[in-house]
Design a protein around this motif. Structure first.
Motif, PDB file in Angstrom:
ATOM      1  N   GLU A   1       0.676  -1.268   0.203  1.00  0.00           N
ATOM      2  CA  GLU A   1      -0.035  -0.050  -0.115  1.00  0.00           C
ATOM      3  C   GLU A   1       0.805   1.218  -0.171  1.00  0.00           C
ATOM      4  OE1 GLU A   1      -3.564   2.024  -0.190  1.00  0.00           O
ATOM      5  OE2 GLU A   1      -2.948   0.029  -0.762  1.00  0.00           O
ATOM      6  N   GLN A   2       1.862   1.184   0.676  1.00  0.00           N
ATOM      7  CA  GLN A   2       2.815   2.364   0.844  1.00  0.00           C
ATOM      8  C   GLN A   2       3.786   2.509  -0.428  1.00  0.00           C
ATOM      9  OE1 GLN A   2       2.734   4.256   5.052  1.00  0.00           O
ATOM     10  NE2 GLN A   2       4.035   2.531   5.193  1.00  0.00           N
ATOM     11  N   VAL A   3       4.026   1.659  -1.064  1.00  0.00           N
ATOM     12  CA  VAL A   3       5.032   1.730  -2.183  1.00  0.00           C
ATOM     13  C   VAL A   3       4.509   2.925  -2.972  1.00  0.00           C
ATOM     14  CG1 VAL A   3       4.056  -0.130  -3.651  1.00  0.00           C
ATOM     15  CG2 VAL A   3       6.533   0.650  -3.780  1.00  0.00           C
ATOM     16  N   ALA A   4       5.532   3.542  -3.613  1.00  0.00           N
ATOM     17  CA  ALA A   4       5.170   4.951  -4.307  1.00  0.00           C
ATOM     18  C   ALA A   4       6.056   4.811  -5.635  1.00  0.00           C
ATOM     19  CB  ALA A   4       5.448   6.082  -3.595  1.00  0.00           C
ATOM     20  N   PHE A   5       5.345   4.837  -6.714  1.00  0.00           N
ATOM     21  CA  PHE A   5       6.222   4.762  -8.142  1.00  0.00           C
ATOM     22  C   PHE A   5       5.957   6.109  -8.702  1.00  0.00           C
ATOM     23  CE2 PHE A   5       4.783   0.530  -7.251  1.00  0.00           C
ATOM     24  CZ  PHE A   5       5.835  -0.302  -7.620  1.00  0.00           C
ATOM     25  N   HIS A   6       6.972   6.116  -9.541  1.00  0.00           N
ATOM     26  CA  HIS A   6       7.061   7.508 -10.352  1.00  0.00           C
ATOM     27  C   HIS A   6       7.717   7.314 -11.766  1.00  0.00           C
ATOM     28  CE1 HIS A   6       7.772  11.592 -11.612  1.00  0.00           C
ATOM     29  NE2 HIS A   6       8.697  11.770 -11.063  1.00  0.00           N
ATOM     30  N   PRO A   7       7.194   7.567 -12.810  1.00  0.00           N
ATOM     31  CA  PRO A   7       8.015   7.475 -14.109  1.00  0.00           C
ATOM     32  C   PRO A   7       9.146   8.118 -14.230  1.00  0.00           C
ATOM     33  CG  PRO A   7       5.876   8.379 -14.577  1.00  0.00           C
ATOM     34  CD  PRO A   7       5.830   7.857 -13.220  1.00  0.00           C
ATOM     35  N   GLY A   8       9.505   9.142 -13.452  1.00  0.00           N
ATOM     36  CA  GLY A   8      10.413  10.203 -13.626  1.00  0.00           C
ATOM     37  C   GLY A   8      11.618   9.666 -12.398  1.00  0.00           C
ATOM     38  N   ASN A   9      11.580   8.439 -11.807  1.00  0.00           N
ATOM     39  CA  ASN A   9      12.545   7.845 -11.016  1.00  0.00           C
ATOM     40  C   ASN A   9      13.319   7.192 -11.988  1.00  0.00           C
ATOM     41  OD1 ASN A   9      11.396   9.094  -8.834  1.00  0.00           O
ATOM     42  ND2 ASN A   9      10.586   6.880  -8.008  1.00  0.00           N
ATOM     43  N   LEU A  10      14.479   7.942 -12.487  1.00  0.00           N
ATOM     44  CA  LEU A  10      15.292   7.319 -13.690  1.00  0.00           C
ATOM     45  C   LEU A  10      16.720   7.100 -13.257  1.00  0.00           C
ATOM     46  CD1 LEU A  10      14.070   9.901 -16.205  1.00  0.00           C
ATOM     47  CD2 LEU A  10      13.504   7.610 -16.180  1.00  0.00           C
ATOM     48  N   VAL A  11      17.473   6.215 -13.622  1.00  0.00           N
ATOM     49  CA  VAL A  11      18.851   6.277 -13.451  1.00  0.00           C
ATOM     50  C   VAL A  11      19.608   6.731 -14.823  1.00  0.00           C
ATOM     51  CG1 VAL A  11      18.619   4.609 -11.554  1.00  0.00           C
ATOM     52  CG2 VAL A  11      18.943   3.820 -14.080  1.00  0.00           C
ATOM     53  N   PRO A  12      20.964   6.769 -14.564  1.00  0.00           N
ATOM     54  CA  PRO A  12      21.751   7.067 -15.734  1.00  0.00           C
ATOM     55  C   PRO A  12      21.621   5.939 -16.864  1.00  0.00           C
ATOM     56  CG  PRO A  12      23.078   7.668 -13.661  1.00  0.00           C
ATOM     57  CD  PRO A  12      21.631   7.043 -13.338  1.00  0.00           C
ATOM     58  N   GLY A  13      21.286   6.361 -18.148  1.00  0.00           N
ATOM     59  CA  GLY A  13      21.172   5.364 -19.337  1.00  0.00           C
ATOM     60  C   GLY A  13      19.811   5.230 -19.655  1.00  0.00           C
ATOM     61  N   ILE A  14      18.890   5.679 -18.777  1.00  0.00           N
ATOM     62  CA  ILE A  14      17.339   5.583 -19.291  1.00  0.00           C
ATOM     63  C   ILE A  14      16.923   7.027 -19.249  1.00  0.00           C
ATOM     64  CG2 ILE A  14      15.329   4.851 -18.855  1.00  0.00           C
ATOM     65  CD1 ILE A  14      16.700   2.451 -17.454  1.00  0.00           C
ATOM     66  N   ASP A  15      16.298   7.501 -20.109  1.00  0.00           N
ATOM     67  CA  ASP A  15      15.821   8.799 -20.156  1.00  0.00           C
ATOM     68  C   ASP A  15      14.248   8.949 -20.745  1.00  0.00           C
ATOM     69  OD1 ASP A  15      15.260  11.670 -19.604  1.00  0.00           O
ATOM     70  OD2 ASP A  15      17.309  12.253 -20.573  1.00  0.00           O
ATOM     71  N   VAL A  16      13.503   9.911 -20.783  1.00  0.00           N
ATOM     72  CA  VAL A  16      12.244  10.050 -21.246  1.00  0.00           C
ATOM     73  C   VAL A  16      12.077  10.694 -22.477  1.00  0.00           C
ATOM     74  CG1 VAL A  16      11.149  10.223 -18.705  1.00  0.00           C
ATOM     75  CG2 VAL A  16      11.669  12.529 -20.107  1.00  0.00           C
ATOM     76  N   THR A  17      11.065  10.639 -23.115  1.00  0.00           N
ATOM     77  CA  THR A  17      11.024  11.431 -24.501  1.00  0.00           C
ATOM     78  C   THR A  17       9.716  12.578 -24.493  1.00  0.00           C
ATOM     79  OG1 THR A  17       9.167  10.039 -25.192  1.00  0.00           O
ATOM     80  CG2 THR A  17      11.478   9.193 -25.847  1.00  0.00           C
ATOM     81  N   ASN A  18       9.377  13.079 -25.557  1.00  0.00           N
ATOM     82  CA  ASN A  18       8.437  14.210 -25.583  1.00  0.00           C
ATOM     83  C   ASN A  18       7.124  13.581 -25.736  1.00  0.00           C
ATOM     84  OD1 ASN A  18      10.579  16.047 -25.409  1.00  0.00           O
ATOM     85  ND2 ASN A  18      10.714  16.155 -27.479  1.00  0.00           N
ATOM     86  N   ASP A  19       6.682  12.447 -25.395  1.00  0.00           N
ATOM     87  CA  ASP A  19       5.535  11.929 -25.411  1.00  0.00           C
ATOM     88  C   ASP A  19       4.879  12.744 -24.501  1.00  0.00           C
ATOM     89  OD1 ASP A  19       3.037  10.593 -24.814  1.00  0.00           O
ATOM     90  OD2 ASP A  19       4.172   8.498 -24.516  1.00  0.00           O
ATOM     91  N   PRO A  20       3.811  13.525 -24.832  1.00  0.00           N
ATOM     92  CA  PRO A  20       2.851  14.327 -24.023  1.00  0.00           C
ATOM     93  C   PRO A  20       2.113  13.770 -23.035  1.00  0.00           C
ATOM     94  CG  PRO A  20       1.968  14.292 -26.318  1.00  0.00           C
ATOM     95  CD  PRO A  20       3.289  13.446 -26.364  1.00  0.00           C
ATOM     96  N   LEU A  21       1.693  12.321 -23.099  1.00  0.00           N
ATOM     97  CA  LEU A  21       0.986  11.761 -22.072  1.00  0.00           C
ATOM     98  C   LEU A  21       2.030  11.117 -21.008  1.00  0.00           C
ATOM     99  CD1 LEU A  21      -1.630  10.275 -21.164  1.00  0.00           C
ATOM    100  CD2 LEU A  21      -0.734   8.175 -22.107  1.00  0.00           C
ATOM    101  N   LEU A  22       3.288  10.979 -21.412  1.00  0.00           N
ATOM    102  CA  LEU A  22       4.556  10.691 -20.418  1.00  0.00           C
ATOM    103  C   LEU A  22       4.704  12.027 -19.571  1.00  0.00           C
ATOM    104  CD1 LEU A  22       6.758   9.032 -19.074  1.00  0.00           C
ATOM    105  CD2 LEU A  22       8.125   9.342 -21.038  1.00  0.00           C
ATOM    106  N   GLN A  23       4.866  12.964 -20.462  1.00  0.00           N
ATOM    107  CA  GLN A  23       5.221  14.273 -20.111  1.00  0.00           C
ATOM    108  C   GLN A  23       4.547  14.798 -18.664  1.00  0.00           C
ATOM    109  OE1 GLN A  23       8.099  16.451 -20.780  1.00  0.00           O
ATOM    110  NE2 GLN A  23       8.777  14.735 -21.711  1.00  0.00           N
ATOM    111  N   GLY A  24       3.030  14.508 -18.735  1.00  0.00           N
ATOM    112  CA  GLY A  24       2.149  14.764 -17.583  1.00  0.00           C
ATOM    113  C   GLY A  24       2.268  13.795 -16.606  1.00  0.00           C
TER     114      GLY A  24
END
Length: 735
Positions: free
Chosen positions: A346-369
């Motif tokens: 119940e208390q685990v908290a996820f976030h697609p912005g929890n990144l490590v070197p070697g992985i990054d996001v793109t300009n996908d407007p759904l992902l950005q939000g």
């Protein structure tokens, strides 16, 4: 490299640095109550908790009763707001290990490129729409979120069991959630999209069409979390040591294959066992049947971004595997259940912005939000910015920051300095360079006017929905159409039904016609729904419109290429007193050899006696279980046992229902007579005079002259087929 070679390479690893690091960290916070005294929160031992402190045995409770106040205050404040979506979840611990270092060419993420390191993980599976108290087996998208506790910090891969999403842009997410949640006036229906508001929204948003077909398919009613694919949904970037970027899509593939329930089965499970999926996951791990997923990726060089006839940044689209094949890169094993549901799942908290070197996001407007909304919702749930310090969210690497205050702060920071730059702390904690492991965003040149618009390359809403329809088998199409009849059959506004069927016509005239026949409406081609987005023409759109495409993608079908295995499948053995012991033991052994589980099902809980005097314990009674909780059914011989079951409506219904749901049914010797006493139609069974084993449409039977070992082999082979959809063509079974 073959699957076996990859598996062997992973298992032969000599280094095991990280596998138990998260376990060791959590040990500091676990408490074993064995041989301990009950205490207050301050550690004071307690000798009585059954009565509050009163002025006389019948007098008022006294304000000085600090023990009562402490216990009651805890209860009153133990809950936190449930997640807006993904409220009902199930979690498990495990580890991930790459097969080799081949991904070094594309990413510098160490946990993906170091085959002798096992990275601890925590995975949370979830439904999306329903509240925490809703049922497991509703028709819904399933969340598949993985937290990797890597050597370089936490990385979260937050995805679903469906590879696409309803909308292009996160600004529409509030509308989507409001529409699909229970209606605001009466808070109905729970955990279901089958109501006017959702389909009103969907029918006016053509971009939802592709996702809708996935949700209406059997993908939305998985047989088990263990038999469910996972997808990162968005296109991300890999960054290698030289700074070169490659677009990447993530796929989790269950080693047991991808399998589903049928709709009638799912609805009945909602009543019989609303915890079906979470119980299945828990019991499998508890029994040692560790849950395994292979991580595979689709890689697209940056220079090929505009090579296809869809936009890589459009989350309503897949990259067909026929255009970009999957590359398996490692395996995840879930091998431990949580110790405390609230503290972990119940208390685990996820976030697609929890990144490590070697992985990054793109300009996908759904992902950005989502990069904003995930943090924001955790702040609401925990009422603190320090939720990352909770044990389940804490990285296995040291954390050094200057955020020393706020609710739930766990770290005691020493010294006077909580800012940077500083000289009083000699510049500590210092900044790292990229060579020292610092995360550095990929350098991408971006230019353009401020405008509320999206590219014309996002405007194709139907071609991949057509691809999906063209790629699935006839049984899958039949189930999808039946799902439309159920979902839109609950919609009271005829205009919404007509509008939705008009959208289906753009996918496939056949789909629209089959949908309309069950909804009492005509297919209307004159209804035109305009896209709500503000689309702007650009150079990218022109190139994408001429890109590569396919008309079909068999990979989206669960039936095509399914894995034939009986591992972890559950088989009911129907018995009463007077059964044939040798037959039961032979079939149980054959099932055990294949990794399947056999359970004895009888009218009541007791010890049953065989014809030769041996006794066997009943695992489940007809009241506590049903065929819906099993993958196959077996009826052994034994005249007295079979004659007793012929008089039991529950036993006959058990077989009828299993047959209706296209499951494997087996019977040996007198057990065949119980099948003859049911309403099963359209299949032949072994006759008294034959020595042959008869296997037809998943019904396997053998009479006295046949070998029980040969029968067991044929029975297990039929179980490996999972379902026998050919029965649906003509079968008429009252169940």
């Amino acid at each position: 490299m073959s699957n076996n070679d990859r598996k062997n390479k992973g298992e032969m690893s000599s280094r095991n640095v990280d596998e138990n690091s998260k376990n060791k960290q959590l040990e500091e916070f676990r408490e074993d109550p064995t041989d301990q005294f009950l205490t207050t929160d301050q550690g004071v031992r307690v000798n009585h908790v059954d009565d509050s402190l009163k002025a006389g045995s019948r007098g008022p409770t006294l304000m000085e009763d600090f023990l009562f106040r402490e216990r009651m205050t805890h209860l009153d404040h133990e809950s936190i707001p449930e997640r807006v979506v993904h409220a009902r979840g199930s979690g498990a611990h495990g580890f991930f290990q790459p097969y080799d270092d081949s991904m070094k060419e594309f990413t510098k993420a160490k946990f993906l490129t170091t085959p002798d390191v096992k990275t601890p993980v925590f995975v949370r599976f979830s439904t999306v729409v329903g509240s925490r108290g809703s049922a497991d087996t509703v028709r819904d998208v399933r969340g598949f979120a993985t937290k990797f506790y890597t050597e370089e910090g936490n990385y979260d891969l937050v995805g679903n069991n469906i590879p696409v999403f309803f909308i292009h842009d996160s600004i529409k997410f509030p509308d989507l959630v409001h529409a699909i949640k229970p209606m605001p006036d009466n808070e109905m229906p729970q955990a279901s999209a089958a109501h006017d508001t959702f389909w009103d929204f969907a029918s006016l948003m053509p971009e939802t069409t592709h996702m809708l077909l996935w949700v209406l398919s059997d993908r939305a009613i998985p047989r088990s979390f263990r038999m469910m694919e996972g997808f990162g949904v968005h296109t991300f970037r890999f960054i290698n040591a030289a700074g070169k970027a490659t677009f990447v899509k993530f796929h989790w593939r269950p080693l047991l294959g991808t399998h589903s329930l049928v709709w009638d089965e799912a609805q009945k499970l909602n009543g019989k066992d609303p915890d079906w999926l979470r119980r299945d996951l828990w019991e499998a791990i508890d029994m040692g049947d560790h849950v395994e997923f292979e991580l595979a990726v689709q890689l697209v060089p940056e220079e090929d971004e505009l090579k296809y006839n869809f936009d890589l940044l459009d989350s309503t689209k897949i990259i067909p595997e026929e255009l970009v094949p999957l590359r398996p890169i490692g395996k995840m094993t879930l091998n431990r259940n949580p110790d405390n549901f609230f503290a972990e799942t119940e208390q685990v908290a996820f976030h697609p912005g929890n990144l490590v070197p070697g992985i990054d996001v793109t300009n996908d407007p759904l992902l950005q939000g989502r990069l904003f909304s995930y943090v924001d919702t955790q702040l609401n749930r925990f009422n603190s910015a320090n939720f990352a310090e909770i044990p389940i969210n804490r990285p296995v690497v040291p954390v050094h920051n200057q955020q020393g205050a706020g609710f739930m702060r766990q770290t005691i920071n020493k010294g006077k300095v909580n800012y940077w730059p500083n000289s009083l702390g000699e510049g500590n904690p210092k900044l790292a360079t990229e060579e020292e492991g610092a995360f550095v965003h990929h350098q991408e040149k971006v230019e353009g006017h401020k405008i509320r618009a999206r590219s014309e390359s996002f405007k194709d809403h139907f071609s991949q929905a057509t691809l999906f329809w063209n790629s699935i088998t006839e049984p899958e199409k039949k189930h999808l159409v039946e799902a439309i009849h159920f979902e839109l059959g609950k919609v009271e506004t005829i205009a919404i039904r007509e509008r939705m069927v008009a959208n289906f016509y753009k996918v496939s005239p056949e789909l629209a016609q089959r949908a309309a026949e069950g909804l009492g409406i005509e297919v209307r081609q004159d209804i035109e729904v305009e896209s709500t987005g503000n689309y702007e023409s650009d150079k990218a759109a022109g190139k994408i419109s001429k890109g590569k495409s396919v008309k079909e993608s068999p990979a989206v079908s669960m039936e095509i290429g399914k894995k034939e295995t009986a591992k972890t499948r559950k088989v009911a053995i129907l018995l009463e007193d007077g059964f044939n012991y040798d037959e039961v033991m032979a079939v149980k052994q054959a099932l055990q050899n294949e990794g399947a589980q056999a359970k004895i099902v009888s009218k009541v809980f007791k010890k049953l006696k065989s014809t030769s005097g041996e006794e066997i314990e009943v695992d489940k009674s007809h009241v506590t279980t049903g065929s819906i909780m099993f993958d196959a059914v077996y009826v052994p011989g034994g005249m007295a046992s079979v004659e007793a079951m012929k008089k039991q409506g529950e036993a006959l219904h058990f077989l009828n229902e299993a047959f209706k749901h296209c499951k494997t049914i087996g019977a040996s010797r007198e057990g065949v007579d119980l099948i003859n006493a049911t309403s099963l139609t359209g299949v032949h069974v072994a006759e008294e005079a034959t020595a042959d084993i008869v296997s037809e449409k998943g019904v396997v039977t053998a009479r006295a002259a046949a070998s029980i070992e040969d029968f067991a082999t044929s029975f297990v082979a039929a179980i490996k087929k999972h379902r026998h959809w050919e029965r649906e063509e003509k079968a008429m079974v009252p169940a």
